[in-house]
Design an enzyme around this catalytic site. Structure first.
Site, PDB file in Angstrom:
ATOM      1  N   SER A   1      41.770  76.752  69.322  1.00  0.00           N
ATOM      2  CA  SER A   1      41.882  75.364  68.859  1.00  0.00           C
ATOM      3  C   SER A   1      43.291  74.921  68.496  1.00  0.00           C
ATOM      4  CB  SER A   1      40.948  75.132  67.665  1.00  0.00           C
ATOM      5  OG  SER A   1      39.617  75.045  68.112  1.00  0.00           O
TER       6      SER A   1
ATOM      7  N   LYS B   1      47.469  73.845  62.234  1.00  0.00           N
ATOM      8  CA  LYS B   1      46.179  73.890  62.938  1.00  0.00           C
ATOM      9  C   LYS B   1      45.745  75.334  63.092  1.00  0.00           C
ATOM     10  CE  LYS B   1      42.644  72.177  65.000  1.00  0.00           C
ATOM     11  NZ  LYS B   1      41.864  73.320  64.476  1.00  0.00           N
ATOM     12  N   THR B   2      44.471  75.571  62.804  1.00  0.00           N
ATOM     13  CA  THR B   2      43.882  76.893  63.016  1.00  0.00           C
ATOM     14  C   THR B   2      43.343  77.015  64.440  1.00  0.00           C
ATOM     15  OG1 THR B   2      41.748  76.074  62.217  1.00  0.00           O
ATOM     16  CG2 THR B   2      43.178  77.187  60.612  1.00  0.00           C
ATOM     17  N   GLY B   3      43.052  78.245  64.827  1.00  0.00           N
ATOM     18  CA  GLY B   3      42.416  78.491  66.113  1.00  0.00           C
ATOM     19  C   GLY B   3      41.717  79.833  66.080  1.00  0.00           C
TER      20      GLY B   3
END
Length: 265
Positions: free
Chosen positions: A72, A209-211
């Protein structure tokens, strides 16, 4: 973007990456304690641009150059692609829910850009991908030198497919976004940075932002201070799956606090 501008941008990406690679030789072996305490295996790259200087640190430089699925974190450039293509107008445009119930409750309703980024709403970006098509996605990724720029393989290609990017390359992309240097309208870049805000204090802003691909977890972004930004890109293995996800921010925040890039608890 004309051919000359594209060539100049591509050259700036290459030069920025070479500069980072050279300065990333400042290996921080002592940061292993943050990973050990969290019982995690991974890497982090930090580039500190405060006070008109540039200091780059890395833990596990070999892994920092290795490419993994962006998961993501790809929503950052993907949002820019959707805006540039006219699929997405602004942060207020309603993206209608398709009525399919999914495991994450926040996904089961209409979305906009802000909620889709905040909730990491996969179906929104799958819709963007269908509207853009693999060829156009690839063209956009090549323009910004995003990882291996491959839109093939399983779907979504940024999770299940062949797209891959390294922590070093994540930093290069983020630095160009911070400076509004990507080949997209400046207002689009500013909008994406606005929806990336995680939290803020009196004199600092955290944009990130995480992923998570199922195997590897990411947290990428930067902290803005009056004296300049501090960029970071972390990835870790997640053998315990959901139980490992909190470690992404835990490790990163502790490392940033150790260099006063985030305020104390």
């Amino acid at each position: 973007m004309n051919r000359r501008s594209l060539i100049l941008f591509s050259l700036s990406i290459v030069l920025a990456f070479r500069t980072l690679s050279a300065s990333a030789s400042q290996e921080r072996a002592d940061w292993s304690s943050f990973f050990t305490t969290a019982e995690a295996h991974g890497t982090i790259v930090v580039v500190d641009n405060r006070n008109g200087k540039e200091v780059a640190f890395v833990y596990d430089s070999e892994r920092a150059g290795r490419r993994y699925s962006p998961a993501s974190t790809f929503k950052i450039p993907h949002s820019l692609f959707a805006l540039d293509a006219g699929i997405l107008r602004d942060e207020f445009q309603v993206i209608p829910w398709d009525g399919i119930k999914r495991s994450i409750e926040a996904w089961n309703e209409d979305q906009n850009l802000r909620s889709a980024m905040r909730n990491s709403t996969v179906w929104v970006y799958e819709r963007f991908a269908r509207q853009l098509g693999d060829a156009r996605e690839t063209e956009y990724m090549r323009k910004i030198a995003y990882g291996n720029a491959v839109a093939g393989g399983g779907k979504p290609f940024w999770v299940e497919g062949d797209l891959a990017i390294s922590a070093n390359e994540q930093i290069s992309f983020l630095r160009h976004l911070y400076r509004n240097e990507l080949p997209f309208p400046v207002e689009h870049q500013r909008l994406i940075k606005d929806v990336m805000v995680n939290e803020a204090g009196r004199d600092w802003i955290l944009r990130a932002k995480t992923g998570w691909s199922g195997k590897v977890g990411w947290w990428v972004g930067w902290v803005e201070w009056p004296t300049g930004p501090v960029f970071f890109a972390l990835n870790i293995d997640t053998p315990n799956r959901l139980n490992d996800l909190s470690k992404r921010q835990e490790i990163t925040r502790n490392i940033l606090r150790s260099i006063t890039a985030l305020p104390p608890y």
